[in-house]
Motif scaffolding. Structure first.
Motif, PDB file in Angstrom:
ATOM      1  N   ASP A  30       1.045  -1.507   0.056  1.00 35.62           N
ATOM      2  CA  ASP A  30       0.138  -0.013  -0.148  1.00 35.62           C
ATOM      3  C   ASP A  30       0.723   1.498  -0.081  1.00 35.62           C
ATOM      4  OD1 ASP A  30       1.210  -0.221   2.213  1.00 35.62           O
ATOM      5  OD2 ASP A  30      -0.942  -0.426   4.061  1.00 35.62           O
ATOM      6  N   ILE A  31      -0.072   2.582   0.028  1.00 35.73           N
ATOM      7  CA  ILE A  31       1.061   3.726   0.219  1.00 35.73           C
ATOM      8  C   ILE A  31       2.366   3.965   1.087  1.00 35.73           C
ATOM      9  CG2 ILE A  31      -0.053   4.806   1.948  1.00 35.73           C
ATOM     10  CD1 ILE A  31       0.081   7.230   0.149  1.00 35.73           C
ATOM     11  N   ALA A  34       4.638   0.612  -0.342  1.00 31.70           N
ATOM     12  CA  ALA A  34       5.348   1.891  -1.779  1.00 31.70           C
ATOM     13  C   ALA A  34       6.310   2.938  -1.148  1.00 31.70           C
ATOM     14  CB  ALA A  34       4.142   2.307  -2.227  1.00 31.70           C
ATOM     15  N   GLN A  38      10.314   1.712  -3.030  1.00 35.59           N
ATOM     16  CA  GLN A  38      10.720   3.323  -3.953  1.00 35.59           C
ATOM     17  C   GLN A  38      11.928   3.640  -4.091  1.00 35.59           C
ATOM     18  OE1 GLN A  38       7.826   6.670  -4.938  1.00 35.59           O
ATOM     19  NE2 GLN A  38      10.030   7.862  -5.928  1.00 35.59           N
ATOM     20  N   SER A  65      -0.860   2.440  -5.167  1.00 34.75           N
ATOM     21  CA  SER A  65       0.809   2.214  -4.623  1.00 34.75           C
ATOM     22  C   SER A  65       1.178   1.689  -5.000  1.00 34.75           C
ATOM     23  CB  SER A  65       0.278   3.145  -3.400  1.00 34.75           C
ATOM     24  OG  SER A  65      -0.489   3.849  -3.422  1.00 34.75           O
ATOM     25  N   ARG A  68       1.316   1.753  -9.169  1.00 33.95           N
ATOM     26  CA  ARG A  68       2.213   3.076  -9.077  1.00 33.95           C
ATOM     27  C   ARG A  68       3.936   2.438  -9.702  1.00 33.95           C
ATOM     28  NH1 ARG A  68       4.741   6.870  -7.052  1.00 33.95           N
ATOM     29  NH2 ARG A  68       5.758   8.563  -7.305  1.00 33.95           N
TER      30      ARG A  68
END
Length: 126
Positions: A30-31, A34, A38, A65, A68
């Protein structure tokens, strides 16, 4: 193939097999995950002609996320004339890739072994 030491961070483990970097995502992507993944993903996709396999077998949940992250990795690898392969996504992730029509944007293989064999081959686009 020669395999190197595994580095583990909260939601991602990384290691090298031959000339390929393997990033194994695990848990709920999830965010929050992420944000942690990243920088490691960016490091793995920063070199020209890099070969990266993202092992999704340990993913329990993937939201926008996470999608992405995958799209960012694809863009970075493609710009560097490299190769990105998604390995062993669970059924829910396959469903999400199909739902968002991203399944045609990635090389997705059912096992890590198949993904590693593909990553060792010539660079082509999906």
């Amino acid at each position: 193939m020669h395999e190197s030491v595994i580095s583990t961070y909260g939601y991602v483990r990384s290691h090298h097999v031959g000339g390929c970097t393997v990033l194994a995502f695990h848990g709920e992507i999830d965010i929050a995950a992420a944000l942690e993944i990243q920088p490691r993903l960016d490091a793995a996709t920063s070199l020209p002609r890099c070969r990266v396999v993202i092992d999704l077998s340990g993913v329990d949940f993937l939201d926008a996320s996470g999608l992405r992250l995958l799209c960012r990795a694809r863009l970075r690898v493609t710009e560097g004339a490299g190769l990105l392969v998604l390995a062993a996504p669970p059924p829910r992730v396959v469903w999400l890739l199909r739902l968002t029509r991203l399944d045609g944007c990635f090389t997705v293989l059912p096992t890590l072994d198949e993904a590693l064999r593909r990553a060792a081959g010539p660079v082509t686009t999906p």
